[in-house]
Design a protein around this motif. Structure first.
Motif, PDB file in Angstrom:
ATOM      1  N   VAL A 281       0.846  -1.203   0.000  1.00 47.53           N
ATOM      2  CA  VAL A 281       0.000   0.000   0.000  1.00 47.53           C
ATOM      3  C   VAL A 281       0.878   1.247   0.000  1.00 47.53           C
ATOM      4  O   VAL A 281       0.631   2.198  -0.758  1.00 47.53           O
ATOM      5  N   LEU A 282       1.911   1.263   0.848  1.00 46.53           N
ATOM      6  CA  LEU A 282       2.834   2.400   0.879  1.00 46.53           C
ATOM      7  C   LEU A 282       3.512   2.588  -0.476  1.00 46.53           C
ATOM      8  O   LEU A 282       3.659   3.720  -0.958  1.00 46.53           O
ATOM      9  N   TYR A 283       3.930   1.484  -1.065  1.00 46.11           N
ATOM     10  CA  TYR A 283       4.619   1.557  -2.367  1.00 46.11           C
ATOM     11  C   TYR A 283       3.685   2.109  -3.444  1.00 46.11           C
ATOM     12  O   TYR A 283       4.068   2.972  -4.243  1.00 46.11           O
ATOM     13  N   ALA A 284       2.433   1.612  -3.464  1.00 43.01           N
ATOM     14  CA  ALA A 284       1.474   2.080  -4.468  1.00 43.01           C
ATOM     15  C   ALA A 284       1.179   3.566  -4.288  1.00 43.01           C
ATOM     16  O   ALA A 284       1.107   4.324  -5.277  1.00 43.01           O
ATOM     17  N   ASN A 285       1.004   4.010  -3.057  1.00 42.52           N
ATOM     18  CA  ASN A 285       0.737   5.428  -2.792  1.00 42.52           C
ATOM     19  C   ASN A 285       1.917   6.302  -3.201  1.00 42.52           C
ATOM     20  O   ASN A 285       1.738   7.363  -3.806  1.00 42.52           O
ATOM     21  N   ALA A 286       3.127   5.863  -2.863  1.00 45.89           N
ATOM     22  CA  ALA A 286       4.315   6.636  -3.213  1.00 45.89           C
ATOM     23  C   ALA A 286       4.490   6.740  -4.721  1.00 45.89           C
ATOM     24  O   ALA A 286       4.834   7.809  -5.253  1.00 45.89           O
ATOM     25  N   THR A 287       4.226   5.641  -5.420  1.00 46.58           N
ATOM     26  CA  THR A 287       4.365   5.638  -6.884  1.00 46.58           C
ATOM     27  C   THR A 287       3.318   6.540  -7.527  1.00 46.58           C
ATOM     28  O   THR A 287       3.626   7.335  -8.428  1.00 46.58           O
ATOM     29  N   ARG A 288       2.073   6.427  -7.045  1.00 44.96           N
ATOM     30  CA  ARG A 288       0.988   7.218  -7.626  1.00 44.96           C
ATOM     31  C   ARG A 288       1.170   8.710  -7.375  1.00 44.96           C
ATOM     32  O   ARG A 288       0.925   9.552  -8.255  1.00 44.96           O
ATOM     33  N   GLN A 289       1.611   9.067  -6.186  1.00 49.51           N
ATOM     34  CA  GLN A 289       1.743  10.473  -5.801  1.00 49.51           C
ATOM     35  C   GLN A 289       3.139  11.035  -6.085  1.00 49.51           C
ATOM     36  O   GLN A 289       3.418  12.189  -5.773  1.00 49.51           O
ATOM     37  N   GLN A 291       5.911  10.435  -4.595  1.00 51.47           N
ATOM     38  CA  GLN A 291       6.538  10.797  -3.332  1.00 51.47           C
ATOM     39  C   GLN A 291       7.693   9.836  -3.044  1.00 51.47           C
ATOM     40  O   GLN A 291       7.663   8.667  -3.447  1.00 51.47           O
ATOM     41  N   PRO A 292       8.717  10.293  -2.319  1.00 55.75           N
ATOM     42  CA  PRO A 292       9.836   9.395  -2.003  1.00 55.75           C
ATOM     43  C   PRO A 292       9.435   8.285  -1.037  1.00 55.75           C
ATOM     44  O   PRO A 292       8.561   8.459  -0.188  1.00 55.75           O
ATOM     45  N   LEU A 293      10.057   7.151  -1.196  1.00 55.92           N
ATOM     46  CA  LEU A 293       9.886   6.013  -0.290  1.00 55.92           C
ATOM     47  C   LEU A 293      11.237   5.329  -0.151  1.00 55.92           C
ATOM     48  O   LEU A 293      11.852   4.968  -1.150  1.00 55.92           O
ATOM     49  N   ALA A 294      11.693   5.169   1.073  1.00 55.59           N
ATOM     50  CA  ALA A 294      12.964   4.483   1.320  1.00 55.59           C
ATOM     51  C   ALA A 294      12.694   3.082   1.840  1.00 55.59           C
ATOM     52  O   ALA A 294      11.827   2.880   2.698  1.00 55.59           O
ATOM     53  N   LEU A 348      10.159   3.855   4.856  1.00 56.25           N
ATOM     54  CA  LEU A 348      10.051   5.245   5.305  1.00 56.25           C
ATOM     55  C   LEU A 348       9.383   6.080   4.211  1.00 56.25           C
ATOM     56  O   LEU A 348      10.053   6.586   3.308  1.00 56.25           O
ATOM     57  N   PRO A 349       8.054   6.243   4.260  1.00 54.78           N
ATOM     58  CA  PRO A 349       7.378   7.029   3.218  1.00 54.78           C
ATOM     59  C   PRO A 349       7.601   8.530   3.418  1.00 54.78           C
ATOM     60  O   PRO A 349       7.644   9.030   4.538  1.00 54.78           O
ATOM     61  N   GLY A 350       7.779   9.239   2.291  1.00 54.43           N
ATOM     62  CA  GLY A 350       7.861  10.688   2.342  1.00 54.43           C
ATOM     63  C   GLY A 350       9.161  11.256   2.869  1.00 54.43           C
ATOM     64  O   GLY A 350       9.277  12.468   3.044  1.00 54.43           O
ATOM     65  N   ILE A 351      10.148  10.421   3.134  1.00 49.35           N
ATOM     66  CA  ILE A 351      11.401  10.944   3.682  1.00 49.35           C
ATOM     67  C   ILE A 351      12.236  11.570   2.564  1.00 49.35           C
ATOM     68  O   ILE A 351      12.350  11.018   1.467  1.00 49.35           O
ATOM     69  N   GLU A 352      12.775  12.735   2.841  1.00 56.50           N
ATOM     70  CA  GLU A 352      13.599  13.409   1.847  1.00 56.50           C
ATOM     71  C   GLU A 352      14.958  12.708   1.729  1.00 56.50           C
ATOM     72  O   GLU A 352      15.524  12.268   2.737  1.00 56.50           O
ATOM     73  N   THR A 388      17.718   1.980   0.014  1.00 55.12           N
ATOM     74  CA  THR A 388      17.573   2.529  -1.329  1.00 55.12           C
ATOM     75  C   THR A 388      16.367   3.455  -1.375  1.00 55.12           C
ATOM     76  O   THR A 388      15.376   3.244  -0.664  1.00 55.12           O
ATOM     77  N   LEU A 389      16.458   4.471  -2.227  1.00 51.49           N
ATOM     78  CA  LEU A 389      15.338   5.353  -2.535  1.00 51.49           C
ATOM     79  C   LEU A 389      14.863   5.159  -3.975  1.00 51.49           C
ATOM     80  O   LEU A 389      13.945   5.833  -4.422  1.00 51.49           O
ATOM     81  N   GLU A 390      15.502   4.246  -4.686  1.00 47.65           N
ATOM     82  CA  GLU A 390      15.145   3.967  -6.072  1.00 47.65           C
ATOM     83  C   GLU A 390      13.830   3.177  -6.104  1.00 47.65           C
ATOM     84  O   GLU A 390      13.756   2.057  -5.589  1.00 47.65           O
ATOM     85  N   PRO A 391      12.757   3.732  -6.700  1.00 48.19           N
ATOM     86  CA  PRO A 391      11.457   3.053  -6.657  1.00 48.19           C
ATOM     87  C   PRO A 391      11.418   1.731  -7.414  1.00 48.19           C
ATOM     88  O   PRO A 391      10.572   0.876  -7.109  1.00 48.19           O
ATOM     89  N   SER A 392      12.296   1.543  -8.388  1.00 43.17           N
ATOM     90  CA  SER A 392      12.349   0.284  -9.147  1.00 43.17           C
ATOM     91  C   SER A 392      10.982  -0.048  -9.731  1.00 43.17           C
ATOM     92  O   SER A 392      10.150   0.823  -9.938  1.00 43.17           O
ATOM     93  N   ASP A 393      10.738  -1.334  -9.959  1.00 43.91           N
ATOM     94  CA  ASP A 393       9.470  -1.726 -10.562  1.00 43.91           C
ATOM     95  C   ASP A 393       8.541  -2.438  -9.589  1.00 43.91           C
ATOM     96  O   ASP A 393       7.434  -2.823  -9.948  1.00 43.91           O
ATOM     97  N   SER A 394       8.990  -2.633  -8.325  1.00 44.00           N
ATOM     98  CA  SER A 394       8.150  -3.287  -7.330  1.00 44.00           C
ATOM     99  C   SER A 394       8.759  -3.083  -5.942  1.00 44.00           C
ATOM    100  O   SER A 394       9.940  -2.729  -5.801  1.00 44.00           O
ATOM    101  N   LEU A 395       7.946  -3.324  -4.923  1.00 46.07           N
ATOM    102  CA  LEU A 395       8.450  -3.249  -3.555  1.00 46.07           C
ATOM    103  C   LEU A 395       9.527  -4.306  -3.327  1.00 46.07           C
ATOM    104  O   LEU A 395      10.544  -4.029  -2.677  1.00 46.07           O
ATOM    105  N   GLN A 396       9.311  -5.510  -3.846  1.00 43.19           N
ATOM    106  CA  GLN A 396      10.292  -6.570  -3.649  1.00 43.19           C
ATOM    107  C   GLN A 396      11.643  -6.193  -4.247  1.00 43.19           C
ATOM    108  O   GLN A 396      12.697  -6.457  -3.658  1.00 43.19           O
ATOM    109  N   THR A 397      11.623  -5.530  -5.407  1.00 39.32           N
ATOM    110  CA  THR A 397      12.878  -5.105  -6.020  1.00 39.32           C
ATOM    111  C   THR A 397      13.583  -4.076  -5.150  1.00 39.32           C
ATOM    112  O   THR A 397      14.812  -4.108  -4.995  1.00 39.32           O
TER     113      THR A 397
END
Length: 426
Positions: A281-289, A291-294, A348-352, A388-397
């Motif tokens: 859910v965090l990954y989907a929200n970060a990708t859609r918006q 926003q950074p996700l670590a 860590l959602p939203g972290i700069e 990593t802060l690289e969103p890649s193609d999935s949370l598992q990645t």
């Protein structure tokens, strides 16, 4: 406004054996600290020194210097709720005890009653964090029910009909118990219960219906419409308290079952299954918006050596303490779980990006500075972290990339942080 109470229980009994048993069971069952007194004089000395440290007193009705229950009146005069213990019971005694507005009274004729007293202490302590709602168009009856609930340390809100009750529930979504009358204008209890059940299930909100109607089918109608319980006016105070307690305990048990399904049994952190469910859910929200996700992977350095040197009990303590330190160092929005063994995962959602290094370095340093007691010794451990802060193609990645950085941190000497900022760690 709810009164402010301390954290201790005052145990009053002239029998040292009963006091010792009560103390042991209150500490084991309720997790509270206690002080004891064997006479009215000792009670007066204890309370006068600092009455605010007690949230409850469990009191023998008959003491050598207070044979007629004078100690109960003295303690209540200092705004300390009282549970009465008595060695005998009759109807006249019951009326006299309840007239004092005590929390409850118990017989002390068996070990079972002592266990009951300890469970009641636990219940009263937990009640301080529970909000309840009383719904009745009679102001006098609302105040009566509310007074009974407040004696049990519950927080009480009021509404005079179903529509007002729904508005209160909208503003106070953490209410866990509703006591509602059936006969009310605008929206009766039956309609209110149905509306409440559309919002919250039986495992989240307990509803007790109340009515003075003689209609034999009403209890079944209320229960089928979503009530957890029903009680007929007039009722015995003890029966009301029992029903309130049973319903609150049931809500807590169901909550504990839900928690057990998503928590790691040892550390109390989320387990791996829930970590991925919530993490997606965090990954989907970060990708859609956008926003950074670590994603962070970390583990305890040389953990096998801790187990081999000090034993698995020490290892368990290390895991629990590290989990506690990590949890305290994170925000409410962050997600942490035990990934497996001595390995943990943090999202860590939203972290700069500029703040990530300082955050992880702070966690590393705090763990390294923490001393963990075990059999008279102070143990210390360190952790290695990859992120990593690289969103890649999935949370598992993302997690795999963070894990590669963790491997590099351990290869480079452990007790360090490595962040994948440009290309995957090798």
């Amino acid at each position: 406004m709810q009164p402010s109470y301390g954290e201790k229980v005052l145990l009053v009994d002239d029998s040292q054996a009963i006091t010792a048993l009560l103390r042991a069971r209150c500490e084991a069952v309720a997790g509270v600290t206690t002080e004891s007194a064997g006479s009215l004089a000792e009670v007066m000395a204890s309370i006068e020194s600092d009455p605010d440290r007690f949230f409850l007193a469990v009191v023998d009705l008959n003491l050598p210097d207070a044979p007629d229950g004078e100690v109960v009146d003295y303690i209540l005069a200092h705004d300390i709720p009282v549970v009465v213990l008595t060695g005998h019971y009759d109807d006249a005694m019951r009326e006299r005890i309840l007239a004092k507005n005590v929390v409850d009274y118990l017989l002390k004729t068996s070990v079972h009653e002592i266990e009951h007293a300890a469970a009641l202490v636990r219940r009263i302590r937990r009640n301080r964090d529970i909000k309840t709602l009383v719904v009745d168009d009679s102001r006098a009856f609302r105040q009566y029910i509310g007074g009974l609930l407040e004696l049990q340390h519950l927080q009480v809100l009021y509404a005079e009909n179903g529509r007002e009750a729904l508005r209160v529930m909208d503003h106070e979504p953490t209410i866990e118990l509703v006591v509602t009358d059936y006969n009310m204008p605008e929206m009766d209890g039956l309609a209110l219960i149905g509306a409440l059940r559309q919002r919250r299930g039986r495992d989240e909100l307990a509803i007790i219906g109340v009515s003075d109607t003689a209609t034999p089918t009403l209890p079944a109608r209320l229960l089928k419409n979503g009530a957890n319980d029903f009680i007929t006016k007039p009722f015995l105070v003890e029966e009301f308290y029992c029903r309130v307690t049973l319903n609150l305990e049931l809500i807590e048990q169901m909550r504990a079952i839900r928690e057990a399904a998503v928590r790691d049994y040892l550390t109390g952190l989320y387990n791996r299954r829930h970590l991925f469910e919530a993490g997606e859910v965090l990954y989907a929200n970060a990708t859609r918006q956008r926003q950074p996700l670590a994603a962070v992977m970390l583990d305890i350095d040389h953990f096998k050596k801790v187990n081999d040197t000090y034993g698995h009990l020490a290892g368990d303590r290390v895991l629990k303490q590290v989990a506690r330190v990590l949890g305290k160092g994170l925000r409410r929005a962050d997600l942490i779980g035990r990934y497996g063994g001595e390995e943990f995962c943090i999202l860590l959602p939203g972290i700069e990006p500029s703040a990530l290094g300082d955050k992880l370095e702070g966690l590393r340093a705090t763990v390294a500075a923490t001393r963990i007691g075990h059999e008279g010794q102070d143990l210390s451990v360190t952790i290695s972290l990859g992120a990593t802060l690289e969103p890649s193609d999935s949370l598992q990645t993302m997690i795999d990339r963070a894990d590669a950085c963790l491997y590099q941190a351990k290869k480079d000497g452990r007790n360090r942080v490595i962040i994948d900022t440009a290309s995957p760690c090798r």
